[in-house]
Design an enzyme around this catalytic site. Structure first.
Site, short mmCIF file in Angstrom:
data_model
loop_
_atom_site.label_atom_id
_atom_site.label_comp_id
_atom_site.label_asym_id
_atom_site.label_seq_id
_atom_site.Cartn_x
_atom_site.Cartn_y
_atom_site.Cartn_z
N VAL A 26 44.77 24.95 52.96
CA VAL A 26 45.52 23.74 52.63
C VAL A 26 46.98 24.09 52.31
CG1 VAL A 26 45.81 21.88 50.94
CG2 VAL A 26 43.53 22.45 51.78
N ASP A 45 51.17 33.30 46.74
CA ASP A 45 49.74 33.58 46.78
C ASP A 45 49.50 34.90 46.06
OD1 ASP A 45 47.26 32.35 48.63
OD2 ASP A 45 46.97 34.43 47.98
N THR A 100 38.91 25.05 44.03
CA THR A 100 38.10 24.50 42.93
C THR A 100 36.63 24.58 43.35
OG1 THR A 100 38.61 22.29 43.81
CG2 THR A 100 39.80 22.99 41.84
N THR A 137 40.91 19.61 44.58
CA THR A 137 39.90 18.59 44.28
C THR A 137 39.32 18.80 42.89
OG1 THR A 137 39.32 18.40 46.61
CG2 THR A 137 37.73 17.57 45.01
N CYS A 277 34.64 21.11 50.78
CA CYS A 277 34.70 19.80 50.11
C CYS A 277 33.34 19.17 49.90
CB CYS A 277 35.61 18.86 50.91
SG CYS A 277 37.34 19.36 50.96
N ARG A 348 33.23 30.62 54.79
CA ARG A 348 32.91 30.23 53.42
C ARG A 348 32.15 28.91 53.40
NH1 ARG A 348 38.74 30.24 50.93
NH2 ARG A 348 39.10 29.28 52.98
#
Length: 448
Positions: A26, A45, A100, A137, A277, A348
């Site tokens: 993202v 990062d 998250t 999120t 997500c 992932r």
């Protein structure tokens, strides 16, 4: 630096410096998007490997859409570093796009948000009124609950040193039609003036609608329920895919018939739900509902259906091997595709992993072919197939990820090299009639 009454005009003219904390799938496209829109960008990062790759103009994310759009070394207005302390003092706006995830016991892990926020707040200049926006999120209340104590402990003051807001990312990796510059955005902020200014900023980033929706919690909740809704809809068709085959009915025939009604929303069953997500966000809503004493029964049930779908499919595959006469402990399954999504090289949160674990628990050997991944992307115990044209000796091939490369295989040739030419379409995208003509015994999720 930071918020001023002229913020909206500065945003309209590209006269702001934007920081991006986290250069993942993202954050990196977001940084590139703001740079392309004319802003000076500082990207941060904690991974030295990620920073080094981005500095060389290379893509660390696994999303092929990013391959050719990373600014070249030495590009003006493009600054990449591992140091939050170096980047933040230059920035008027800082966007936090860190992961998250959930913990092993399926609880929200907010440590990345907390640590990234603290690093930003410790680095900004007092009196700068730097605007810090969380894009990760979270459930309603996280931005304030996580960041306000940090701000207070550091000795900063809202409205003087810093402003906080929430603007959920809606980026869809592998989908060029819904990149960071083509999706609508919503902004939550306790200060409406800051919210309006951020509308101006994000309006330079995307061609779609950008709107201020009120307080932080509204924007936070909107992001969570977008993915909760999809999880529930997918759970419905996955449950139907378990029920209808027992009745001798193909779930795809049922869905096609139902879709003739104008207001029916069609979804497709699969071997499992993957990504960062949908398999994660519902747990954030479940946790928040528990915190306020309201059971999230429908959300919890849907998550259970989708979470156990790979286990269900493993049971179906085991039964198929038994019926094919494969002795217990000798079955060999070839998974076609491993990453969580078609045309994306990201392993992932892929349903392939729990599927393979469930198969291995039944003493079934698992191999996998995915041209979008490197051998190091697979877990130990998985035989990695790098050349599908040399794959041989398997009893069952399972389409897990609908990569184009996994759909246009030389099926006739592979059938001759299989010990048992059995195919299971876990995404309902293959021409099963054609496969049967090429010597395959065909099966599919939701099919009797």
């Amino acid at each position: 630096m930071g918020w001023t009454p002229d913020f909206a005009n500065q945003a309209a003219n590209g006269d702001l410096t934007v920081g991006i904390i986290g250069l993942g799938y993202v954050g990196l496209p977001t940084a590139i998007g703001f740079h392309d829109a004319g802003f000076t960008v500082w990207g941060v990062d904690i991974s030295q490997r990620t920073v080094d790759m981005v500095k060389r103009g290379e893509n660390p994310t696994g999303d092929p859409d990013v391959n050719d759009i990373i600014p070249a070394p030495g590009t003006e207005r493009w600054n990449i570093t591992t140091s939050t302390a170096e980047a933040v003092p230059h920035c008027d706006v800082v966007l936090v796009t860190v992961p998250t995830p959930v913990t092993e016991d399926l609880k929200p892990d907010l440590s990345y948000v907390q640590k990234a926020g603290r690093a930003v707040f410790e680095s900004l200049n007092k009196g700068s009124r730097t605007v810090v926006v969380l894009e990760s999120t979270v459930y309603p209340g996280v931005t304030a609950q996580t960041w306000l104590p940090e701000i207070e402990e550091i000795g900063l003051e809202i409205g003087v040193d810093v402003e906080i807001a929430y603007c959920p990312e809606r980026f869809n990796p592998g989908d060029p039609a819904h990149g960071v510059r083509q999706v609508a955005r919503v902004i939550g902020c306790y200060n409406p003036e800051v919210g309006a200014g951020l509308v101006g900023l994000y309006s330079r980033l995307t061609t779609e609608d950008v709107r201020y929706v009120g307080k932080l919690e509204v924007a936070e909740a909107s992001k969570v329920i977008e993915n909760v809704q999809r999880d529930i809809n997918i759970a419905l068709v996955n449950e139907l895919a378990r029920i209808f085959p027992v009745m001798g009915v193909d779930v795809e025939d049922v869905l096609s018939a139902a879709a003739t009604k104008w207001n029916f929303h069609r979804y497709t069953p699969g071997v499992g739900v993957g990504g960062h997500c949908i398999p994660v966000d519902p747990y954030y809503m479940i946790q928040r509902a528990a915190d306020v004493g309201v059971p999230a029964e429908l959300i919890t049930a849907a998550r259970a259906v989708n979470r156990t779908m790979p286990i269900h499919v493993a049971g179906v595959l085991n039964e198929m091997l038994y019926k094919a006469g494969v002795p217990s402990g000798e079955g060999k399954v070839l998974l076609l595709g491993w990453s969580y999504k078609a045309e994306v090289g990201d392993p992932r949160e892929t349903p392939a992993e729990p599927l393979s674990e469930a198969l291995q628990s039944k003493d079934i050997s698992v191999a996998a072919y995915d041209p979008h991944l490197d051998a190091r992307d697979f877990p130990e115990g998985i035989e990695v197939v790098t050349d599908i044209d040399s794959a041989k000796g398997y009893d069952l091939a399972v389409l897990v990820t609908a990569h184009e490369a996994c759909k246009v295989i030389d099926w006739a040739g592979l059938a001759t090299r299989m010990r048992n030419p059995i195919i299971y379409d876990g995404r309902r995208v293959l021409d099963l009639d054609d496969l049967e003509e090429n010597g395959w015994q065909t099966h599919a999720v939701g099919r009797p």
